[in-house]
Design a protein around this motif. Structure first.
Motif, PDB file in Angstrom:
ATOM      1  N   PRO A 226     -12.561   1.175   8.032  1.00  0.00           N
ATOM      2  CA  PRO A 226     -12.737   1.543   6.620  1.00  0.00           C
ATOM      3  C   PRO A 226     -11.770   2.626   6.145  1.00  0.00           C
ATOM      4  O   PRO A 226     -11.301   2.577   5.007  1.00  0.00           O
ATOM      5  N   ASP A 227     -11.437   3.578   7.030  1.00  0.00           N
ATOM      6  CA  ASP A 227     -10.539   4.659   6.611  1.00  0.00           C
ATOM      7  C   ASP A 227      -9.128   4.174   6.315  1.00  0.00           C
ATOM      8  O   ASP A 227      -8.356   4.852   5.623  1.00  0.00           O
ATOM      9  N   GLU A 228      -8.774   2.988   6.812  1.00  0.00           N
ATOM     10  CA  GLU A 228      -7.423   2.479   6.590  1.00  0.00           C
ATOM     11  C   GLU A 228      -7.235   1.906   5.184  1.00  0.00           C
ATOM     12  O   GLU A 228      -6.121   1.540   4.806  1.00  0.00           O
ATOM     13  N   LEU A 229      -8.308   1.843   4.419  1.00  0.00           N
ATOM     14  CA  LEU A 229      -8.210   1.450   3.011  1.00  0.00           C
ATOM     15  C   LEU A 229      -8.092   2.661   2.089  1.00  0.00           C
ATOM     16  O   LEU A 229      -7.759   2.523   0.908  1.00  0.00           O
ATOM     17  N   ALA A 230      -8.375   3.848   2.624  1.00  0.00           N
ATOM     18  CA  ALA A 230      -8.432   5.055   1.790  1.00  0.00           C
ATOM     19  C   ALA A 230      -7.078   5.409   1.182  1.00  0.00           C
ATOM     20  O   ALA A 230      -7.000   5.876   0.043  1.00  0.00           O
ATOM     21  N   GLY A 231      -6.014   5.199   1.919  1.00  0.00           N
ATOM     22  CA  GLY A 231      -4.691   5.536   1.408  1.00  0.00           C
ATOM     23  C   GLY A 231      -4.328   4.716   0.180  1.00  0.00           C
ATOM     24  O   GLY A 231      -3.701   5.228  -0.757  1.00  0.00           O
ATOM     25  N   ALA A 232      -4.723   3.452   0.172  1.00  0.00           N
ATOM     26  CA  ALA A 232      -4.449   2.593  -0.983  1.00  0.00           C
ATOM     27  C   ALA A 232      -5.179   3.109  -2.205  1.00  0.00           C
ATOM     28  O   ALA A 232      -4.648   3.079  -3.330  1.00  0.00           O
TER      29      ALA A 232
END
Length: 267
Positions: A226-232
């Motif tokens: 889930p944290d890998e969507l935060a940058g977007a």
């Protein structure tokens, strides 16, 4: 001779200091991670969720790390609640919403109650959020709206028909809203994840063969966290994307870049 344009301060490109961002679905999963990332960039985060205790837990996580946040209970299926939220937070800089559900059944096995449940949460509530906050943002000089679509808006598989239709519909709603509110400085975009380890995909993760097949489909050979969507989300909420609107930002580990699962011989 025209004056030279001022040089941008690139060190603050992603900063959100002195800005409020409303995150609907902040109680867990992608929404919780996005809320923390936005707060880390200086935003005051409104952690909104139907589950008030989970929203409060997200708020506490942000505050423990020195960020600014408040919890807000909202049921996005309640039109009045959405309108009240837009009235209260209409001067925010951005809205992010992640709430969605899925019923994995082939079309002939779907009940109309299940159809309504998926469409109402995934598409109808998105329509209400976009247009109510869009109108408020437009009246207040602009803002950014970030929704969550899916690779299923582009590619499908058996049992994903209704979910895929809602996500494709969200993409088109975002494009239309971008066109309608753009002149008032409102940007509207969507993020399209691939498979992410969230409660929505727990059914797949519980099946080893299914889980592994999805891992192999992505170019990176694994699921997303889930944290890998935060940058977007931070990108689309910040000035880093100031000329981006009506777009879909795909974050799928290369899933939609690959034609099938077979790697042919080199020669």
């Amino acid at each position: 001779m025209t004056d030279a344009l001022p040089s941008p301060d690139y060190s603050r490109l992603f900063r959100l200091d002195d800005r409020t961002v409303v995150v609907v679905g902040a109680g867990g999963g992608i929404g919780r991670e996005a809320a923390q990332a936005l707060a880390a960039q200086g935003a005051h985060v409104v952690a909104a969720d139907r589950a008030s205790e989970q929203a409060a837990a997200t708020t506490e996580l942000i505050r423990e790390r020195g960020g600014s946040a408040e919890a807000f209970e909202i049921d996005v299926l309640d039109d009045g609640a959405v309108e009240d939220a837009a009235e209260r937070f209409g001067d925010a800089a951005a809205l992010v919403f992640t709430a969605a559900t899925n019923v994995r059944k082939r079309m002939e096995d779907y009940s109309l109650e299940e159809f309504d449940r998926v469409v109402n949460l995934n598409l109808r509530s998105s329509f209400q959020l976009i247009r109510t906050f869009g109108a408020r943002f437009a009246a207040n000089g602009g803002g950014s709206i970030v929704g969550f679509a899916s690779i299923r808006a582009q590619v499908v598989e058996p049992g994903q028909g209704v979910y895929a239709a809602t996500k494709a519909g969200l993409v088109q709603l975002a494009k239309t809203a971008a066109a309608e509110y753009g002149a008032q400085g409102v940007r509207v975009n969507v993020v399209a994840p691939g498979v992410v380890e969230t409660p929505l995909t727990a059914q797949i993760k519980a099946n080893d063969a299914w889980y592994d097949a999805y891992s192999q489909k992505a170019a990176l050979g694994r699921w997303a966290r889930p944290d890998e969507l935060a940058g977007a989300v931070v990108y689309l909420a910040s000035d880093a994307s100031s000329f981006v609107t009506g777009s879909t930002l795909t974050v799928d580990g290369g899933w939609t870049a690959i034609d099938g699962r077979f790697t042919p011989p080199a020669s």
